[in-house]
Design an enzyme around this catalytic site. Structure first.
Site, PDB file in Angstrom:
ATOM      1  N   ILE A  65     -78.983 -56.659  36.621  1.00 21.96           N
ATOM      2  CA  ILE A  65     -78.647 -57.830  37.697  1.00 21.96           C
ATOM      3  C   ILE A  65     -80.269 -57.265  38.843  1.00 21.96           C
ATOM      4  CG2 ILE A  65     -78.068 -58.744  39.602  1.00 21.96           C
ATOM      5  CD1 ILE A  65     -75.025 -57.951  37.952  1.00 21.96           C
ATOM      6  N   ASP A  97     -82.549 -41.655  45.779  1.00 28.32           N
ATOM      7  CA  ASP A  97     -81.355 -42.375  45.647  1.00 28.32           C
ATOM      8  C   ASP A  97     -79.884 -42.890  47.301  1.00 28.32           C
ATOM      9  OD1 ASP A  97     -78.472 -41.301  45.444  1.00 28.32           O
ATOM     10  OD2 ASP A  97     -79.012 -39.542  44.799  1.00 28.32           O
ATOM     11  N   ARG A 151     -78.549 -51.837  57.167  1.00 29.96           N
ATOM     12  CA  ARG A 151     -79.070 -50.928  57.947  1.00 29.96           C
ATOM     13  C   ARG A 151     -80.954 -51.212  58.443  1.00 29.96           C
ATOM     14  NH1 ARG A 151     -76.603 -45.482  60.170  1.00 29.96           N
ATOM     15  NH2 ARG A 151     -78.511 -44.789  58.657  1.00 29.96           N
ATOM     16  N   TYR A 202     -63.706 -48.237  42.918  1.00 33.53           N
ATOM     17  CA  TYR A 202     -65.035 -49.548  42.654  1.00 33.53           C
ATOM     18  C   TYR A 202     -64.626 -50.769  43.791  1.00 33.53           C
ATOM     19  CZ  TYR A 202     -67.994 -52.855  40.491  1.00 33.53           C
ATOM     20  OH  TYR A 202     -68.896 -53.841  40.188  1.00 33.53           O
ATOM     21  N   LYS A 234     -65.999 -52.909  46.716  1.00 33.32           N
ATOM     22  CA  LYS A 234     -66.214 -53.455  46.544  1.00 33.32           C
ATOM     23  C   LYS A 234     -65.995 -54.977  47.777  1.00 33.32           C
ATOM     24  CE  LYS A 234     -69.332 -52.939  43.722  1.00 33.32           C
ATOM     25  NZ  LYS A 234     -70.940 -53.706  43.874  1.00 33.32           N
ATOM     26  N   THR A 250     -74.296 -55.876  31.462  1.00 33.62           N
ATOM     27  CA  THR A 250     -75.423 -55.303  31.369  1.00 33.62           C
ATOM     28  C   THR A 250     -75.326 -53.948  31.394  1.00 33.62           C
ATOM     29  OG1 THR A 250     -74.818 -53.925  33.048  1.00 33.62           O
ATOM     30  CG2 THR A 250     -75.974 -56.711  33.441  1.00 33.62           C
TER      31      THR A 250
HETATM   32  N1  LIG Z   1     -71.989 -55.655  35.049  1.00 27.01           N
HETATM   33  C1  LIG Z   1     -71.177 -56.738  35.428  1.00 27.01           C
HETATM   34  O1  LIG Z   1     -70.296 -57.681  35.173  1.00 27.01           O
HETATM   35  C2  LIG Z   1     -71.225 -56.516  37.369  1.00 27.01           C
HETATM   36  C3  LIG Z   1     -70.009 -57.512  37.886  1.00 27.01           C
HETATM   37  C4  LIG Z   1     -69.629 -56.966  39.319  1.00 27.01           C
HETATM   38  C5  LIG Z   1     -70.728 -56.752  40.176  1.00 27.01           C
HETATM   39  N2  LIG Z   1     -71.728 -55.875  39.519  1.00 27.01           N
HETATM   40  C6  LIG Z   1     -72.636 -54.905  40.577  1.00 27.01           C
HETATM   41  O2  LIG Z   1     -73.642 -55.425  40.012  1.00 27.01           O
HETATM   42  C7  LIG Z   1     -74.883 -54.278  40.120  1.00 27.01           C
HETATM   43  C8  LIG Z   1     -75.737 -53.930  39.391  1.00 27.01           C
HETATM   44  O3  LIG Z   1     -74.923 -53.896  38.494  1.00 27.01           O
HETATM   45  P1  LIG Z   1     -75.532 -53.944  37.027  1.00 27.01           P
HETATM   46  O4  LIG Z   1     -74.528 -54.340  36.408  1.00 27.01           O
HETATM   47  O5  LIG Z   1     -76.836 -54.724  36.894  1.00 27.01           O
HETATM   48  O6  LIG Z   1     -75.776 -52.442  36.620  1.00 27.01           O
HETATM   49  P2  LIG Z   1     -77.089 -51.780  36.202  1.00 27.01           P
HETATM   50  O7  LIG Z   1     -75.870 -50.837  35.381  1.00 27.01           O
HETATM   51  O8  LIG Z   1     -77.078 -52.845  34.685  1.00 27.01           O
HETATM   52  O9  LIG Z   1     -78.170 -51.226  37.010  1.00 27.01           O
HETATM   53  C9  LIG Z   1     -77.339 -50.626  38.058  1.00 27.01           C
HETATM   54  C10 LIG Z   1     -78.462 -49.776  38.752  1.00 27.01           C
HETATM   55  O10 LIG Z   1     -78.371 -48.673  39.590  1.00 27.01           O
HETATM   56  C11 LIG Z   1     -78.979 -48.325  39.575  1.00 27.01           C
HETATM   57  N3  LIG Z   1     -78.791 -46.612  40.482  1.00 27.01           N
HETATM   58  C12 LIG Z   1     -76.964 -46.311  40.430  1.00 27.01           C
HETATM   59  N4  LIG Z   1     -76.904 -45.524  41.247  1.00 27.01           N
HETATM   60  C13 LIG Z   1     -77.764 -45.054  42.505  1.00 27.01           C
HETATM   61  C14 LIG Z   1     -77.624 -44.660  42.572  1.00 27.01           C
HETATM   62  N5  LIG Z   1     -77.382 -43.299  43.781  1.00 27.01           N
HETATM   63  N6  LIG Z   1     -79.329 -44.756  43.615  1.00 27.01           N
HETATM   64  C15 LIG Z   1     -80.385 -45.850  43.599  1.00 27.01           C
HETATM   65  N7  LIG Z   1     -80.002 -45.867  42.241  1.00 27.01           N
HETATM   66  C16 LIG Z   1     -78.786 -45.641  41.352  1.00 27.01           C
HETATM   67  C17 LIG Z   1     -78.743 -47.475  38.354  1.00 27.01           C
HETATM   68  O11 LIG Z   1     -79.766 -46.309  38.141  1.00 27.01           O
HETATM   69  C18 LIG Z   1     -79.228 -48.792  37.334  1.00 27.01           C
HETATM   70  O12 LIG Z   1     -80.545 -48.881  37.685  1.00 27.01           O
HETATM   71  C19 LIG Z   1     -74.044 -53.650  40.668  1.00 27.01           C
HETATM   72  O13 LIG Z   1     -73.562 -53.344  41.963  1.00 27.01           O
HETATM   73  C20 LIG Z   1     -72.503 -53.786  40.292  1.00 27.01           C
HETATM   74  O14 LIG Z   1     -71.050 -52.949  40.645  1.00 27.01           O
HETATM   75  C21 LIG Z   1     -72.235 -56.023  37.634  1.00 27.01           C
END
Ligand SMILES: NC(=O)c1ccc[n+]([C@@H]2O[C@H](COP(=O)([O-])OP(=O)(O)OC[C@H]3O[C@@H](n4cnc5c(N)ncnc54)[C@H](O)[C@@H]3O)[C@@H](O)[C@H]2O)c1
Length: 268
Positions: free
Chosen positions: A16, A66, A128, A172, A176, A207
């Site tokens: 995303i 991070d 922040r 989780y 959230k 994803t």
């Molecule tokens: N995919 C789903 O179904 C879904 C549903 C609801 C919410 N979300 C939320 O959407 C957001 C994006 O998720 P996504 O599905 O694109 O996942 P993704 O795994 O494709 O992308 C997440 C990114 O966050 C980075 N990341 C993780 N830990 C990190 C850290 N400590 N420091 C810096 N970067 C870090 C990862 O390297 C990755 O590039 C997340 O917050 C997830 O909880 C996803």
């Protein structure tokens, strides 16, 4: 979309976050800063943005960091604001998911801590630092009608697990729900100061977070079939479209909202 300013996206190396970075470019943002822990993924996304950009003025920055480290996050936000001259849109997309088999009774403290550190504390550190910058900058003017839009707009990615309970998602779900609380309270604090803060609550989105063969994949695939009225996975681009709308001038009256982007899951 009325997007002419500078964006910062965390978790921009994948899913995303990556889709948001590409959307900002496509709708005319002046620049995008990409933050992620995965340096290689960041470089790939940066290359994509630069090669797709037809605007020579478009600026792209990347920061391998991070989100759990508050000083690194604050430094990156301040460097972006200094380089761009301001910071208009911030998307908190970095996040991790985890299933505690057997629920809270079996949850390890280290797993709980890791999920809260990334999903909640990381979001707070970035929000922040962004708010500190946005409070100092003048309003961005609409490119459509010249009216003052906002000092800044922040969008936090929560989840349907921020609105309802999801089994075996102890940390989780808690993280959230807390992101939604953080979104609402910050929206109230800065509504009069010109900063809007909203959350999106995605459902099942295809994803790399949904790791093939994992318990998360098994459960979410089942949920797509049985609990998602629209009857299919969402795409990262469908979530990015909503996020970019919430950042831009077309959503100028929306703040403190937590918008489901879940194919009807939470309407039941
Ligand atoms: N995919 C789903 O179904 C879904 C549903 C609801 C919410 N979300 C939320 O959407 C957001 C994006 O998720 P996504 O599905 O694109 O996942 P993704 O795994 O494709 O992308 C997440 C990114 O966050 C980075 N990341 C993780 N830990 C990190 C850290 N400590 N420091 C810096 N970067 C870090 C990862 O390297 C990755 O590039 C997340 O917050 C997830 O909880 C996803």
């Amino acid at each position: 979309m009325d997007i002419s300013g500078f964006a910062l996206v965390t978790g921009a190396g994948s899913g995303i976050g990556e889709a948001c970075a590409i959307s900002f470019l496509e709708v005319g943002a002046a620049g995008v800063a990409l933050l992620d822990i995965n340096g290689k993924a960041l470089e790939v996304v940066k290359e994509k943005l630069i090669s797709r950009s037809r605007n020579q003025q478009f600026q792209c920055l990347s920061f391998e960091l991070d989100m759990r480290k508050e000083d690194e996050v604050a430094d990156a936000v301040q460097t972006c604001a200094r380089t761009f001259g301001r910071l208009d849109y911030v998307v908190n997309a970095a996040g991790i998911a985890f299933k505690h088999i057997g629920g809270a009774a079996n949850a390890e403290t280290s797993d709980w801590q890791r999920v809260l550190d990334v999903n909640l504390n990381g979001t707070f550190y970035c929000l922040r630092a962004a708010a500190q910058q946005m409070l100092q900058q003048p309003y961005l003017e609409s490119v459509i009608d010249g009216r003052p839009l906002q000092r800044g707009s922040i969008v936090n990615i929560a989840s349907l697990a921020g609105l309802v309970g999801v089994s075996q998602s102890t940390a989780y779900c808690a993280s959230k729900h807390a992101v939604i609380g953080l979104t609402k309270t910050t929206a109230l604090d800065y509504a009069k100061a010109g900063i809007r803060v909203n959350a999106v609550c995605p459902g099942m989105i295809k994803t790399p977070l949904i790791v093939p063969g994992s318990e998360i994949e098994r459960v979410t695939t089942e949920n797509v079939k049985t609990l998602t009225p629209i009857g299919r996975w969402g795409t990262p681009e469908e979530v990015a479209n909503v996020i970019v709308f919430l950042c831009g001038g077309r959503s100028s009256l929306i703040t403190g909202a937590s918008l489901p982007v879940d194919g009807g899951y939470t309407a039941q």
